[in-house]
Design a protein around this motif. Structure first.
Motif, PDB file in Angstrom:
ATOM      1  N   MET A 144     -12.079  42.512  63.822  1.00 20.64           N
ATOM      2  CA  MET A 144     -13.244  42.518  64.716  1.00 20.64           C
ATOM      3  C   MET A 144     -13.012  43.392  65.945  1.00 20.64           C
ATOM      4  O   MET A 144     -13.944  44.010  66.461  1.00 20.64           O
ATOM      5  CB  MET A 144     -13.590  41.083  65.139  1.00 20.64           C
ATOM      6  N   GLU A 145     -11.767  43.478  66.428  1.00 23.24           N
ATOM      7  CA  GLU A 145     -11.470  44.377  67.544  1.00 23.24           C
ATOM      8  C   GLU A 145     -11.702  45.822  67.154  1.00 23.24           C
ATOM      9  O   GLU A 145     -12.261  46.604  67.923  1.00 23.24           O
ATOM     10  CB  GLU A 145     -10.028  44.184  68.010  1.00 23.24           C
ATOM     11  N   VAL A 146     -11.283  46.204  65.953  1.00 23.50           N
ATOM     12  CA  VAL A 146     -11.501  47.575  65.470  1.00 23.50           C
ATOM     13  C   VAL A 146     -12.995  47.853  65.333  1.00 23.50           C
ATOM     14  O   VAL A 146     -13.493  48.911  65.746  1.00 23.50           O
ATOM     15  CB  VAL A 146     -10.766  47.799  64.129  1.00 23.50           C
ATOM     16  N   LYS A 147     -13.735  46.915  64.768  1.00 21.14           N
ATOM     17  CA  LYS A 147     -15.181  47.102  64.598  1.00 21.14           C
ATOM     18  C   LYS A 147     -15.900  47.184  65.947  1.00 21.14           C
ATOM     19  O   LYS A 147     -16.824  47.976  66.114  1.00 21.14           O
ATOM     20  CB  LYS A 147     -15.771  45.961  63.758  1.00 21.14           C
ATOM     21  N   ALA A 148     -15.485  46.387  66.919  1.00 24.84           N
ATOM     22  CA  ALA A 148     -16.110  46.436  68.245  1.00 24.84           C
ATOM     23  C   ALA A 148     -15.817  47.770  68.930  1.00 24.84           C
ATOM     24  O   ALA A 148     -16.703  48.356  69.561  1.00 24.84           O
ATOM     25  CB  ALA A 148     -15.612  45.281  69.108  1.00 24.84           C
ATOM     26  N   GLU A 149     -14.584  48.252  68.793  1.00 28.13           N
ATOM     27  CA  GLU A 149     -14.242  49.551  69.381  1.00 28.13           C
ATOM     28  C   GLU A 149     -15.032  50.670  68.720  1.00 28.13           C
ATOM     29  O   GLU A 149     -15.526  51.590  69.399  1.00 28.13           O
ATOM     30  CB  GLU A 149     -12.745  49.804  69.240  1.00 28.13           C
ATOM     31  N   ASN A 150     -15.193  50.614  67.397  1.00 21.59           N
ATOM     32  CA  ASN A 150     -15.980  51.627  66.698  1.00 21.59           C
ATOM     33  C   ASN A 150     -17.446  51.574  67.112  1.00 21.59           C
ATOM     34  O   ASN A 150     -18.106  52.614  67.202  1.00 21.59           O
ATOM     35  CB  ASN A 150     -15.856  51.466  65.190  1.00 21.59           C
ATOM     36  N   ALA A 151     -17.961  50.400  67.370  1.00 21.70           N
ATOM     37  CA  ALA A 151     -19.350  50.287  67.819  1.00 21.70           C
ATOM     38  C   ALA A 151     -19.530  50.939  69.186  1.00 21.70           C
ATOM     39  O   ALA A 151     -20.510  51.656  69.422  1.00 21.70           O
ATOM     40  CB  ALA A 151     -19.766  48.822  67.863  1.00 21.70           C
ATOM     41  N   ASP A 178     -11.616  60.118  66.058  1.00 20.91           N
ATOM     42  CA  ASP A 178     -10.689  59.367  65.217  1.00 20.91           C
ATOM     43  C   ASP A 178     -10.553  57.957  65.785  1.00 20.91           C
ATOM     44  O   ASP A 178     -10.342  57.791  66.988  1.00 20.91           O
ATOM     45  CB  ASP A 178      -9.311  60.028  65.180  1.00 20.91           C
ATOM     46  N   ASP A 179     -10.678  56.950  64.912  1.00 25.82           N
ATOM     47  CA  ASP A 179     -10.528  55.583  65.397  1.00 25.82           C
ATOM     48  C   ASP A 179      -9.048  55.229  65.524  1.00 25.82           C
ATOM     49  O   ASP A 179      -8.179  56.057  65.296  1.00 25.82           O
ATOM     50  CB  ASP A 179     -11.279  54.590  64.494  1.00 25.82           C
ATOM     51  N   ARG A 180      -8.767  54.001  65.907  1.00 26.11           N
ATOM     52  CA  ARG A 180      -7.374  53.614  66.172  1.00 26.11           C
ATOM     53  C   ARG A 180      -6.521  53.602  64.918  1.00 26.11           C
ATOM     54  O   ARG A 180      -5.306  53.665  64.993  1.00 26.11           O
ATOM     55  CB  ARG A 180      -7.315  52.268  66.885  1.00 26.11           C
ATOM     56  N   ARG A 181      -7.131  53.564  63.765  1.00 30.27           N
ATOM     57  CA  ARG A 181      -6.381  53.641  62.510  1.00 30.27           C
ATOM     58  C   ARG A 181      -6.166  55.084  62.057  1.00 30.27           C
ATOM     59  O   ARG A 181      -5.508  55.324  61.065  1.00 30.27           O
ATOM     60  CB  ARG A 181      -7.122  52.884  61.417  1.00 30.27           C
ATOM     61  N   GLY A 182      -6.776  56.037  62.759  1.00 28.61           N
ATOM     62  CA  GLY A 182      -6.645  57.443  62.397  1.00 28.61           C
ATOM     63  C   GLY A 182      -7.714  57.918  61.431  1.00 28.61           C
ATOM     64  O   GLY A 182      -7.670  59.064  60.984  1.00 28.61           O
ATOM     65  N   ASP A 183      -8.676  57.079  61.115  1.00 29.81           N
ATOM     66  CA  ASP A 183      -9.772  57.471  60.226  1.00 29.81           C
ATOM     67  C   ASP A 183     -10.816  58.248  61.016  1.00 29.81           C
ATOM     68  O   ASP A 183     -11.127  57.914  62.156  1.00 29.81           O
ATOM     69  CB  ASP A 183     -10.424  56.237  59.599  1.00 29.81           C
TER      70      ASP A 183
END
Length: 143
Positions: A37-44, A121-126
């Motif tokens: 959920m932290e990754v999804k919130a950051e992407n939003a 690029d997101d925190r996973r590098g995608d």
């Protein structure tokens, strides 16, 4: 005489270990969901920022002037494809990449199709991206 009174006993060690195992699996699932959920919130949030940059670029292209109106400081229709009108420095200062593609369709020289793509690029590098497309006519309602 026999009695039907059962002896009351507590939980056994095996039952307690099984309960702790089930509880730990549930807690690990919640921790994984929190990270997701932290990754999804950051992407939003990044998507919103990218959308604002793309909209600002689109509005910059729409503030153009035709040869008839005589307005100054605006983008002339004939030179819209010039790469200097792409505001890449604003996007790069925010950690985004901006690609502006202005092309003229084969059907009409009085029309420009504009494709603005903002990526990061997101925190996973995608790689993530937001893309806006529109078409602008040479003719304005004010001419």
């Amino acid at each position: 005489m026999t009695s039907n009174i059962k002896k009351i006993t507590g939980f056994g060690l095996l039952e307690v270990v099984i309960a702790l195992g089930v509880l730990s699996v549930g807690v690990l699932g919640l921790v994984k969901m929190q990270a997701y959920m932290e990754v999804k919130a950051e992407n939003a949030l990044k998507t919103l920022d990218a959308l604002h940059i793309a909209e600002a670029q689109m509005e910059f292209y729409q503030t153009r002037a035709s040869n008839i109106s005589g307005a100054t400081g605006l983008i002339a229709f004939a030179s819209m494809a010039d790469p200097t009108y792409c505001m890449e420095d604003i996007a790069m200062s925010s950690g985004f990449s901006l690609i502006c593609d202005v092309s003229s369709p084969k059907l009409s020289g009085a029309l420009r199709t504009i494709d603005v793509k903002v990526g990061w690029d997101d925190r996973r590098g995608d790689s993530q991206a937001v893309s806006l497309k529109t078409a602008i006519s040479k003719y304005s309602e004010f001419d």
